[in-house]
Design a protein around this motif. Structure first.
Motif, PDB file in Angstrom:
ATOM      1  N   GLY A 125      45.457  49.690  43.074  1.00  0.00           N
ATOM      2  CA  GLY A 125      44.269  50.539  43.080  1.00  0.00           C
ATOM      3  C   GLY A 125      43.468  50.305  44.346  1.00  0.00           C
ATOM      4  N   ASP A 126      42.165  50.101  44.184  1.00  0.00           N
ATOM      5  CA  ASP A 126      41.271  49.874  45.318  1.00  0.00           C
ATOM      6  C   ASP A 126      40.949  48.395  45.513  1.00  0.00           C
ATOM      7  OD1 ASP A 126      41.080  52.593  45.857  1.00  0.00           O
ATOM      8  OD2 ASP A 126      39.442  52.860  44.436  1.00  0.00           O
ATOM      9  N   VAL A 127      41.750  47.506  44.953  1.00  0.00           N
ATOM     10  CA  VAL A 127      41.470  46.073  45.042  1.00  0.00           C
ATOM     11  C   VAL A 127      41.554  45.626  46.497  1.00  0.00           C
ATOM     12  CG1 VAL A 127      42.245  43.768  44.389  1.00  0.00           C
ATOM     13  CG2 VAL A 127      42.261  45.610  42.711  1.00  0.00           C
ATOM     14  N   SER A 128      40.525  44.904  46.922  1.00  0.00           N
ATOM     15  CA  SER A 128      40.456  44.367  48.280  1.00  0.00           C
ATOM     16  C   SER A 128      39.916  42.950  48.214  1.00  0.00           C
ATOM     17  CB  SER A 128      39.527  45.237  49.132  1.00  0.00           C
ATOM     18  OG  SER A 128      39.218  44.582  50.334  1.00  0.00           O
ATOM     19  N   TYR A 129      40.380  42.104  49.118  1.00  0.00           N
ATOM     20  CA  TYR A 129      39.911  40.719  49.165  1.00  0.00           C
ATOM     21  C   TYR A 129      38.683  40.551  50.061  1.00  0.00           C
ATOM     22  CZ  TYR A 129      43.772  38.752  46.543  1.00  0.00           C
ATOM     23  OH  TYR A 129      44.640  38.419  45.537  1.00  0.00           O
ATOM     24  N   GLU A 130      38.133  41.652  50.586  1.00  0.00           N
ATOM     25  CA  GLU A 130      36.973  41.544  51.477  1.00  0.00           C
ATOM     26  C   GLU A 130      35.787  40.887  50.787  1.00  0.00           C
ATOM     27  OE1 GLU A 130      35.783  44.843  53.917  1.00  0.00           O
ATOM     28  OE2 GLU A 130      37.869  45.528  54.026  1.00  0.00           O
ATOM     29  N   PHE A 170      37.590  40.367  42.247  1.00  0.00           N
ATOM     30  CA  PHE A 170      37.832  39.880  40.896  1.00  0.00           C
ATOM     31  C   PHE A 170      37.608  40.996  39.876  1.00  0.00           C
ATOM     32  CE2 PHE A 170      36.934  37.560  36.996  1.00  0.00           C
ATOM     33  CZ  PHE A 170      37.981  36.664  36.986  1.00  0.00           C
ATOM     34  N   GLU A 171      36.494  41.708  40.014  1.00  0.00           N
ATOM     35  CA  GLU A 171      36.195  42.805  39.100  1.00  0.00           C
ATOM     36  C   GLU A 171      37.208  43.930  39.267  1.00  0.00           C
ATOM     37  OE1 GLU A 171      34.688  45.394  36.256  1.00  0.00           O
ATOM     38  OE2 GLU A 171      34.645  43.226  36.454  1.00  0.00           O
ATOM     39  N   GLY A 172      37.643  44.167  40.496  1.00  0.00           N
ATOM     40  CA  GLY A 172      38.655  45.193  40.730  1.00  0.00           C
ATOM     41  C   GLY A 172      39.956  44.879  40.016  1.00  0.00           C
ATOM     42  N   PHE A 173      40.401  43.608  40.106  1.00  0.00           N
ATOM     43  CA  PHE A 173      41.607  43.209  39.380  1.00  0.00           C
ATOM     44  C   PHE A 173      41.400  43.332  37.873  1.00  0.00           C
ATOM     45  CE2 PHE A 173      43.534  40.637  42.973  1.00  0.00           C
ATOM     46  CZ  PHE A 173      44.701  41.386  43.030  1.00  0.00           C
ATOM     47  N   ARG A 174      40.240  42.904  37.371  1.00  0.00           N
ATOM     48  CA  ARG A 174      39.974  42.984  35.930  1.00  0.00           C
ATOM     49  C   ARG A 174      40.033  44.430  35.458  1.00  0.00           C
ATOM     50  NH1 ARG A 174      37.193  44.777  32.408  1.00  0.00           N
ATOM     51  NH2 ARG A 174      35.708  45.674  33.848  1.00  0.00           N
ATOM     52  N   GLN A 175      39.376  45.314  36.186  1.00  0.00           N
ATOM     53  CA  GLN A 175      39.356  46.724  35.803  1.00  0.00           C
ATOM     54  C   GLN A 175      40.753  47.345  35.911  1.00  0.00           C
ATOM     55  OE1 GLN A 175      36.502  49.065  37.937  1.00  0.00           O
ATOM     56  NE2 GLN A 175      37.067  50.946  36.907  1.00  0.00           N
ATOM     57  N   PHE A 176      41.460  47.055  36.988  1.00  0.00           N
ATOM     58  CA  PHE A 176      42.806  47.587  37.184  1.00  0.00           C
ATOM     59  C   PHE A 176      43.731  47.147  36.054  1.00  0.00           C
ATOM     60  CE2 PHE A 176      47.122  47.143  38.846  1.00  0.00           C
ATOM     61  CZ  PHE A 176      47.376  48.460  39.233  1.00  0.00           C
ATOM     62  N   LEU A 177      43.713  45.850  35.720  1.00  0.00           N
ATOM     63  CA  LEU A 177      44.585  45.348  34.661  1.00  0.00           C
ATOM     64  C   LEU A 177      44.192  45.916  33.304  1.00  0.00           C
ATOM     65  CD1 LEU A 177      45.028  41.646  35.793  1.00  0.00           C
ATOM     66  CD2 LEU A 177      46.607  43.575  36.120  1.00  0.00           C
ATOM     67  N   ALA A 178      42.898  46.095  33.064  1.00  0.00           N
ATOM     68  CA  ALA A 178      42.448  46.700  31.808  1.00  0.00           C
ATOM     69  C   ALA A 178      42.973  48.132  31.691  1.00  0.00           C
ATOM     70  CB  ALA A 178      40.924  46.677  31.720  1.00  0.00           C
ATOM     71  N   GLU A 179      42.916  48.878  32.778  1.00  0.00           N
ATOM     72  CA  GLU A 179      43.419  50.251  32.762  1.00  0.00           C
ATOM     73  C   GLU A 179      44.920  50.280  32.507  1.00  0.00           C
ATOM     74  OE1 GLU A 179      42.175  51.646  36.587  1.00  0.00           O
ATOM     75  OE2 GLU A 179      40.079  51.892  35.959  1.00  0.00           O
ATOM     76  N   GLN A 180      45.644  49.371  33.133  1.00  0.00           N
ATOM     77  CA  GLN A 180      47.091  49.319  32.936  1.00  0.00           C
ATOM     78  C   GLN A 180      47.432  48.964  31.492  1.00  0.00           C
ATOM     79  OE1 GLN A 180      49.092  50.414  35.576  1.00  0.00           O
ATOM     80  NE2 GLN A 180      46.992  50.841  36.203  1.00  0.00           N
ATOM     81  N   ARG A 181      46.723  47.991  30.920  1.00  0.00           N
ATOM     82  CA  ARG A 181      46.954  47.585  29.533  1.00  0.00           C
ATOM     83  C   ARG A 181      46.649  48.752  28.596  1.00  0.00           C
ATOM     84  NH1 ARG A 181      50.325  44.899  27.554  1.00  0.00           N
ATOM     85  NH2 ARG A 181      49.839  43.104  28.787  1.00  0.00           N
TER      86      ARG A 181
END
Length: 139
Positions: free
Chosen positions: A72-77, A83-94
């Motif tokens: 998705g739009d996850v960035s390490y900047e 962290f929130e991007g990964f949480r949201q992305f994984l929640a959407e995938q689940r």
């Protein structure tokens, strides 16, 4: 070599640390992890630097096209946003019922303060991101 593994509810390791000291050891450790997901029919995502991609793509051969090289739009900047991007992305995938496997790479070029903040995020990941039940490894 997987040095750290956090187990999920069924005892399967979900969060692993993959240490490497050369492109050869990177390929030797990351490629089997990625191929295991592809072999299981999982969506395989690798959020890694361009240099790591250049090392892994040839080793994966035609399978490199089956790996998604961004989540998705996850960035390490910004670490909080990451962290929130990964949480949201994984929640959407689940929620969509997607079987998924994730390879991620931390920012090793930052200051000691940034690395300390990143390691705090890693510690939280076991509790927060582990709840989704996806296997993931961090380089």
């Amino acid at each position: 070599m997987m040095c750290h593994e956090a187990a999920g509810g069924d005892g399967e390791a979900l969060h692993s640390l993959l240490l490497y000291d050369s492109e050869e050891s990177l390929r030797g450790r990351a490629v089997p992890f990625l191929r295991a997901g592809l072999d299981r029919g999982e969506t395989v995502i690798a959020v890694v630097s361009a240099g790591v991609q250049r090392a892994l793509r040839p080793a994966l051969g035609d399978d490199a096209a089956r790996v998604q090289w961004q989540a998705g739009d996850v960035s390490y900047e910004r670490l909080g946003a990451m962290f929130e991007g990964f949480r949201q992305f994984l929640a959407e995938q689940r929620a969509a019922g997607v079987a998924l496997r994730l390879l991620a790479q931390n920012d090793r070029t930052g200051t000691p303060h940034r690395m300390a903040a990143y390691l705090r995020n890693e510690a939280m990941a076991n509790e927060v991101l582990g709840a989704f039940g996806y296997p993931w490894a961090c380089l």
